[in-house]
Scaffold this active site. Sequence first.
Site, PDB file in Angstrom:
ATOM      1  CE  LYS A 210      -3.542   2.442   2.579  1.00  0.00           C
ATOM      2  NZ  LYS A 210      -4.493   2.437   3.687  1.00  0.00           N
ATOM      3  NE  ARG A 220      -5.650  10.106   3.078  1.00  0.00           N
ATOM      4  CZ  ARG A 220      -4.358  10.150   2.921  1.00  0.00           C
ATOM      5  NH1 ARG A 220      -3.754  11.327   2.827  1.00  0.00           N
ATOM      6  NH2 ARG A 220      -3.651   9.049   2.859  1.00  0.00           N
ATOM      7  NE  ARG A 232      -3.731   7.874   5.775  1.00  0.00           N
ATOM      8  CZ  ARG A 232      -4.417   8.560   6.700  1.00  0.00           C
ATOM      9  NH1 ARG A 232      -3.853   8.891   7.845  1.00  0.00           N
ATOM     10  NH2 ARG A 232      -5.657   8.906   6.468  1.00  0.00           N
ATOM     11  CD  GLU A 249       5.716  -3.791   3.781  1.00  0.00           C
ATOM     12  OE1 GLU A 249       5.084  -4.577   4.508  1.00  0.00           O
ATOM     13  OE2 GLU A 249       6.186  -2.712   4.191  1.00  0.00           O
ATOM     14  CE  LYS A 264      -6.200   1.919  -0.390  1.00  0.00           C
ATOM     15  NZ  LYS A 264      -6.623   2.027   0.956  1.00  0.00           N
ATOM     16  CB  SER A 290     -11.302   7.647  -3.333  1.00  0.00           C
ATOM     17  OG  SER A 290     -10.044   8.053  -2.827  1.00  0.00           O
ATOM     18  CE1 TYR A 329     -15.108   3.584  -2.433  1.00  0.00           C
ATOM     19  CE2 TYR A 329     -13.214   3.834  -3.900  1.00  0.00           C
ATOM     20  CZ  TYR A 329     -13.745   3.760  -2.627  1.00  0.00           C
ATOM     21  OH  TYR A 329     -12.908   3.845  -1.545  1.00  0.00           O
TER      22      TYR A 329
HETATM   23  C1  PBG Z   1      -7.057   3.419   5.534  1.00  0.00           C
HETATM   24  C2  PBG Z   1      -7.559   3.366   4.138  1.00  0.00           C
HETATM   25  C3  PBG Z   1      -7.463   4.365   3.177  1.00  0.00           C
HETATM   26  C4  PBG Z   1      -8.084   3.863   2.035  1.00  0.00           C
HETATM   27  C5  PBG Z   1      -8.545   2.602   2.336  1.00  0.00           C
HETATM   28  N1  PBG Z   1      -8.189   2.284   3.628  1.00  0.00           N
HETATM   29  C6  PBG Z   1      -6.952   5.755   3.279  1.00  0.00           C
HETATM   30  C7  PBG Z   1      -5.525   5.988   3.476  1.00  0.00           C
HETATM   31  O1  PBG Z   1      -4.722   5.096   3.593  1.00  0.00           O
HETATM   32  O2  PBG Z   1      -5.185   7.158   3.559  1.00  0.00           O
HETATM   33  C8  PBG Z   1      -8.215   4.589   0.734  1.00  0.00           C
HETATM   34  C9  PBG Z   1      -9.237   4.070  -0.190  1.00  0.00           C
HETATM   35  C10 PBG Z   1      -9.544   4.967  -1.332  1.00  0.00           C
HETATM   36  O3  PBG Z   1      -8.873   5.983  -1.568  1.00  0.00           O
HETATM   37  O4  PBG Z   1     -10.502   4.660  -2.052  1.00  0.00           O
HETATM   38  N2  PBG Z   1      -8.021   2.981   6.458  1.00  0.00           N
END
Ligand code: PBG
Length: 342
Positions: A210, A220, A232, A249, A264, A290, A329
């Site tokens: 990730k 967010r 992050r 990982e 991701k 997203s 989505y």
């Molecule tokens: C963290 C989490 C995130 C997403 C899924 N799980 C946000 C992040 O890591 O900042 C993002 C998913 C998306 O952007 O559709 N709980």
Amino acid sequence: MSRIGGPGPAPGPGPGPQVRPRRLRRTPALRRLVADVRMHPADLVLPMFVREGVDGPVPISSMPGVVQHSRSSLREAAVEAAEAGVGGLILFGVPAHKDARGSAADDPNGIVQLALADLATEVGGDVVLMSDLCLDEYTDHGHCGLLTVDGEVDNDATLERYASIAVAQARAGAEVVAPSGMMDGQVAAIRAALDGEGFTQLPILAYSAKYASAFYGPFREAAQCAPQFGDRAGYQQDPARSVGEALQEVALDLAEGADAVMVKPALAYLDILRAVADAVNVPVAAYQVSGEYAMIEAAAAAGWIDRDRMIAETLTGIARAGADIILTYWAVEVARGLQARR
Ligand code: PBG
């Protein structure tokens, strides 16, 4: 993709067979016959947001078409998703109250636990109920873990919280837990906690690779979890590292007991996805996040692109790169389209 046997003689007059790849592209039926990548509704997972204290769905401005659900609108949407044949739902909670330790995350009466129980009754058995397992939606500072006095994310203290959240989600009815916080050792901590409470059969889908991504921007807003300071990058992966780090990982997560792994975001990380898919024998998921959703919806709203073709093409690319499972989505819309075409 190269085929064994090489390209053969060039087209044009001359002796011998004429190799013309275009022959197989001539009609829709021929193209359908020879397609290698086929999507199926069961491979799609719909991410869903459920918000505490709202009476009905709340639109998310940066993700047109996606909402923060109330408990009852979530139930209805889950039934629609199940009827469309999607393989799974993954739930994100938006609690009314946040604090430094993210107390709502493992509260048996926390919004995600209540919603999981609702969905277990409503669609249990028809679709796999997954829960995102992290703290960022629940902490007032917006980070994925507990903070030290210096404001850094404390890896090992966070593991105890994740262990407790895993058990709370399992008790509420989660059928898969999906840790997304990128703490070292999180899969082992969660596995031990689940096993200790008798949930030895509950699988872990690890967000293994990730990246610290700008593509999470709209999420967010959706989950109301933007970090209040910093970012992050201290725990999520650096996009500039090469594939070896992702493979490390993934290997760590599998050694700790992950049953399936995730890459991701998807579109900007197809090389990572391909390498992971080649390296492991467990199911590989990819999350079309997203920002990937928002950029296509925005360009389509401006009239600049063919929305439906672009959705299909990006999902096909993700599947071709090796994803067995795709979180998107658009899951319900795409699943319905696939059902209609059968
Ligand atoms: C963290 C989490 C995130 C997403 C899924 N799980 C946000 C992040 O890591 O900042 C993002 C998913 C998306 O952007 O559709 N709980």
